[in-house]
Design an enzyme around this catalytic site. Structure first.
Site, PDB file in Angstrom:
ATOM      1  CB  THR A 338      -0.936   0.006   1.222  1.00 19.96           C
ATOM      2  OG1 THR A 338      -0.162  -0.314   2.369  1.00 19.96           O
ATOM      3  CG2 THR A 338      -2.044  -0.982   1.071  1.00 19.96           C
ATOM      4  CG  ASP A 339       0.079   3.991  -2.595  1.00 21.90           C
ATOM      5  OD1 ASP A 339       1.096   3.474  -3.059  1.00 21.90           O
ATOM      6  OD2 ASP A 339      -1.013   4.014  -3.174  1.00 21.90           O
ATOM      7  CB  SER A 364      -0.521   9.467   3.610  1.00 21.62           C
ATOM      8  OG  SER A 364      -1.006   9.521   2.304  1.00 21.62           O
ATOM      9  NE  ARG A 365       5.160   3.930   2.361  1.00 26.53           N
ATOM     10  CZ  ARG A 365       4.801   2.671   2.394  1.00 26.53           C
ATOM     11  NH1 ARG A 365       4.346   2.104   1.303  1.00 26.53           N
ATOM     12  NH2 ARG A 365       4.883   1.975   3.489  1.00 26.53           N
ATOM     13  CB  VAL A 366       1.014   9.121  -3.095  1.00 30.17           C
ATOM     14  CG1 VAL A 366       2.142   8.303  -3.656  1.00 30.17           C
ATOM     15  CG2 VAL A 366      -0.177   8.246  -2.769  1.00 30.17           C
TER      16      VAL A 366
END
Lengths: 504, 181
Positions: A338-339, A364-366
Site C-alpha cells: 500500500t501507499d 501516507s506516501r502519496v
C-alpha cells in the site's frame, strides 16, 4: 400471472417447435473426490486455470489447480449435493460479475447475486473478477484529495483518489468505523463506494448497511458481502468481485472508493483453500503466493490517465493485527504493497482518543500531493507538535516541576489531541477541519476545559462561516491561503474569543 | 490413485518394450486374459488379499501360473519386476490391462467412448453405428454401448470427456427448467 390452459398449451407448442435439433457438444469431467468446498475432478483435459465449471444442479466452481491426473476446483456455493461421480461441465468462461448502475444501494454476494431480498439485477455487462492492473503508461498521478471527513486522517495522513491506504490495528480499535465514516462523507462528492465485507458476521454487515442507509449513503454505495458462514471460496473471491465492479465505474471515468474489510480474513480463507488443495504451506501455513494474492488485488486500485477516462479506484484495505504486532506476516505484506497506513492502537482507544490513530506510525506516501493546500498549510506543524507532546507526555505527571515552555507544549498537545477526537458517523468538511486546526494552533483552546472544546470548535466555525465565507470558498476550491487570509481569520477568531470573554 | 499412477508408469515401460519388439497385440491379449481371471475368480481374490498367506507363496503361485500358461517373456518379466519391487497386489493385473490398452489405443489414434441409446441394438448394429460416427468425427473409435430407456429418444455420446448430446429426456429437463423460470 394467470394463464389459461389453452395459452399454456400454445406456449408449450411454440417452445417445442422452436427447439433446435443441433447436437450439443460439451466437455465434461467426473468428480473423484469432494469435501470442504474443494472438488478433485478427473478429465476436463482442456480446462483453463481460473475457468468456471458447472457441477450438477448448476453450482459453479472455479478451477485453481491443474495437475497431471486431475484438476482441483473450488466450489462456489453449497457442495453437499455434489457426489463422487457427478459430472462437471466446462463453460469456457472465467468468473465474472454483472455490473450495472442498478447495483448502487444493493447488497450482493461475490457472484453478483442480490442477497438483500429485493428484485434481481439483470445486466448484460460482465466484468471478469481477475483482471490485469492498469499498465504503467495508463496511470496518472494521485493529485485529487479523497476527503475522509476525519480530521486526524485528512490532516496527518491525507488520502488521494487512486491511493491505497491500509487501515491496520487490533480488534475493536475502530477500523471499520473509519471506513464507514469515509463512505458517509462521500455524499455529494461524486464518488461511488463499494464496501466488501469478508468473513464478517451477517449481523455486523446488516448493522453497517442500516447505518449507511440511515445516513443516506446507500444511494452511492454497493455492499459486497461474503459472511462468516459462506464457504472459504466465496470469501476468497469477494474482494476481486468488488474490485471488478469498481473497475466498471472507473472505466466510465468515475471515482470509486473501495473498502476491503478485512484482508486478514481473506488471507485465512485463501490459506484454507490452499491447504485443502495440498499446496505447500509456508510461513504461518500461508501458501507461497499469499503476497501475490494481495498485491494483484491492490495494484488494481489506481488513478488512470485522462485519455482513458481519468477515473480512479481508491482502496482502503483493512488488516487486523494480533496484540498490535504489525510485523507479522500479512500486515507487513500489505503495508509494503500500500501507499501508507493508518495505525490504530488499543491503548489510545481505551484512553478515549477516537479515532485511535497513532500519528507516529501512520503515514501516507502519496497523499501529501493530494491534500487540500490550506489544510496542508495549517497542518504542517501538527505532526511535530503531536510527536513532541508524546515525548513529553511521560513527564506530564510532574507538571508542577516543569518549565513553562514544556508545560505549554504539553497543554497544546493535549488540546490538539482533543481537537482530533471525533465521534462515530460524524465526518466534517475540509473547511471546518482547517478552521479547527488553525484555531488550535492559535492557542484558543489552551485555556479551555476538555469538555468545552467541541462546542467552542463549532461556535468558532459558525462565526468564521458568517464572516469569512470567501476564505472557506478558497479552502474548498483547493486554493492556498495568503498571509492576509490568515490574518483575517486570526482577527475573526480572536475577536470572537474576546467578545466571549467579555460576555462571561 | 497413487497405485494407478505407479502401475501406469510400469505399463508404459512394458508398452514401449512391446512396441520395440512388435508384440503389442500379444501382450495386450495376455494382460486382458489375466485381468479377466483376476476379476472373475473370487477364490483368487480371497487368496491374494488374505493377510494369512505369505507374500512369497503368492508370488510363487503367480510365477508358476505365468510360466505354465505360456505367457511371453516380457509379460513374465513385467510381473516379476512388480513383485520384486513389492508393487504387486490383487488389482495390478486389471490396472495393467486397462493402462496398457489405453497406451495401445492412443498409439493407434483410437479414442474410447460411451454411447447411450434408448434403443436396443445388436452387435452388428453397434459396429455399424460406431463406424458411421467414427467417419463423421474423423477419428477411430472404440465405443461402449449402453441401453437406457430413460432417454426416451435420441443419443448421448461421450468420447474422452467430450459429450455430444441430443435426446428427448434432456429437452424435457430443459423445458421443465424454462417453465419454472
Amino acid at each position: 400471472m394467470y394463464l389459461k390452459p389453452e395459452e399454456i398449451s400454445n406456449i408449450l407448442k411454440e417452445k417445442i417447435k422452436s427447439f433446435n435439433f443441433n447436437m450439443e457438444k460439451e466437455e465434461v469431467g467426473t468428480v473423484i473426490q469432494v469435501g470442504d468446498g474443494i472438488a478433485l475432478v478427473y478429465g476436463l483435459e482442456n480446462v483453463m486455470a481460473g475457468e468456471i465449471v458447472l457441477f450438477e444442479n448448476d453450482i459453479k466452481g472455479s478451477v485453481l489447480n491443474l495437475e497431471e491426473h486431475h484438476v482441483g476446483v473450488v466450489i462456489l456455493g453449497e457442495y453437499k449435493d455434489i457426489k463422487e461421480g457427478s459430472l462437471v461441465k466446462r463453460t469456457g468462461q472465467v468468473l465474472s460479475v454483472p455490473c450495472s448502475e442498478k447495483l448502487l444501494g444493493r447488497v450482493i454476494n461475490p457472484l453478483g447475486e442480490v442477497i438483500d431480498g429485493k428484485e434481481a439485477i439483470v445486466s448484460n455487462i460482465y466484468y471478469p473478477i481477475e483482471k490485469e492492473a492498469p499498465k504503467i503508461i495508463d496511470r496518472d498521478f494521485v493529485r485529487t484529495p479523497l476527503e475522509t471527513g476525519i480530521k486526524a486522517i485528512d490532516a496527518l495522513v491525507p488520502i488521494g483518489r487512486g491511493q491505497r491506504e491500509l487501515i491496520v490495528g487490533d480488534r475493536q480499535t475502530g477500523k471499520t468505523s473509519i471506513a464507514i465514516d469515509t463512505i458517509i462523507h462521500q455524499k455529494g462528492k461524486d464518488v461511488i463506494c463499494i464496501y466488501v465485507a469478508i468473513g464478517q458476521k451477517a449481523s455486523s454487515i446488516a448493522q453497517i448497511t442500516r447505518e449507511l442507509e440511515t445516513e443516506g449513503a446507500m444511494d452511492y454505495t454497493i455492499v459486497v458481502a461474503a459472511t462468516a458462514s459462506d464457504p472459504a471460496s466465496m470469501l476468497y473471491i469477494a474482494p476481486y468481485s468488488g474490485c471488478a465492479i469498481g473497475e466498471y465505474f472507473m472505466d466510465q471515468g468515475k471515482d470509486v472508493l473501495i473498502v476491503y474489510d478485512d484482508l486478514s480474513k481473506h488471507a485465512v480463507a485463501y490459506r484454507e483453500i490452499s491447504l485443502l488443495l495440498r499446496r505447500p504451506p509456508g510461513r504461518e501455513a500461508y501458501p507461497g503466493d499469499v503476497f501475490y494474492l494481495h498485491s494483484r488485488l491492490l495494484e488494481r486500485a489506481s488513478k488512470v490517465a485522462p485519455s482513458l477516462g481519468g477515473g480512479s479506484i481508491t482502496a482502503l484495505p483493512i488488516v487486523e493485527t494480533q496484540a498490535g504486532d504489525i510485523s507479522s506476516y500479512i500486515p507487513t505484506n500489505v503495508i509494503s504493497i500500500t501507499d501508507g497506513q493508518i495505525f490504530l492502537e488499543t491503548d489510545l482507544f481505551n484512553e478515549g482518543i477516537r479515532p485511535a490513530i497513532n500519528p507516529g506510525v501512520s503515514v501516507s506516501r502519496v497523499g501529501g500531493n493530494a491534500q487540500f493546500p490550506a489544510l496542508k498549510q495549517v497542518a504542517a506543524s501538527l505532526r511535530i507538535d503531536l510527536a513532541q507532546y508524546r515525548e513529553l507526555e511521560a513527564f506530564s505527571q510532574f507538571s508542577s516541576d516543569l518549565d513553562i515552555e514544556t508545560r505549554k507544549k504539553l497543554i497544546r498537545g493535549e488540546k490538539l489531541v482533543n481537537i482530533l477526537i471525533q465521534p462515530n458517523y460524524k465526518p466534517v468538511g475540509v473547511e471546518q477541519q482547517v478552521i479547527s486546526i488553525y484555531s488550535a494552533n492559535l492557542g484558543i483552546y489552551d485555556e479551555q476545559e476538555t469538555e468545552e472544546i467541541q462546542n467552542l470548535e463549532k461556535e468558532v466555525f459558525d462565526v468564521v462561516s458568517s464572516k469569512n465565507a470567501e476564505i472557506l470558498n478558497k479552502i474548498r476550491n483547493k486554493e492556498k491561503l495568503s498571509p492576509e487570509d490568515f490574518n483575517s481569520l486570526k482577527d475573526t477568531i480572536n475577536g470572537y474569543m474576546e467578545s466571549k470573554a467579555q460576555e462571561e | 490413485m497413487s497405485s494407478l499412477a505407479v502401475i501406469e508408469r510400469y505399463s508404459r515401460s512394458l508398452f514401449q518394450v512391446a512396441e520395440a519388439n512388435d508384440t503389442v497385440e500379444d501382450i495386450k491379449n495376455e494382460l486382458q486374459a489375466l485381468a479377466k481371471v483376476f476379476t472373475e475368480d473370487d477364490k483368487l481374490k480371497t487368496f491374494f488379499t488374505s493377510p494369512g498367506i505369505k507374500s512369497e507363496i503368492k508370488a510363487n503361485l503367480l510365477k508358476e501360473t505365468l510360466d505354465k500358461g505360456g505367457f511371453s517373456r516380457y509379460t513374465i518379466n513385467y510381473f516379476n519386476l512388480l513383485m520384486e519391487n513389492n508393487r504387486f497386489d490383487f488389482n495390478v493385473p486389471y490396472l495393467s490391462a486397462v493402462t496398457f490398452n489405453n497406451f495401445y489405443l492412443k498409439s493407434q489414434g483410437i479414442k474410447k467412448g460411451k454411447i447411450i441409446l434408448a434403443k436396443e441394438l445388436n452387435e452388428i448394429e453397434i459396429a455399424k453405428l460406431t463406424q458411421e460416427i467414427s467417419e463423421k468425427l474423423g477419428f477411430k473409435l472404440e465405443l461402449k454401448y449402453q441401453y437406457e430407456p430413460e432417454l426416451i429418444d435420441g443419443i448421448y455420446l461421450e468420447i474422452e470427456g467430450v459429450v455430444y448430446e441430443d435426446n428427448l429426456n434432456k429437452r424435457l429437463v430443459k423445458l421443465e427448467k424454462w417453465l419454472k423460470g
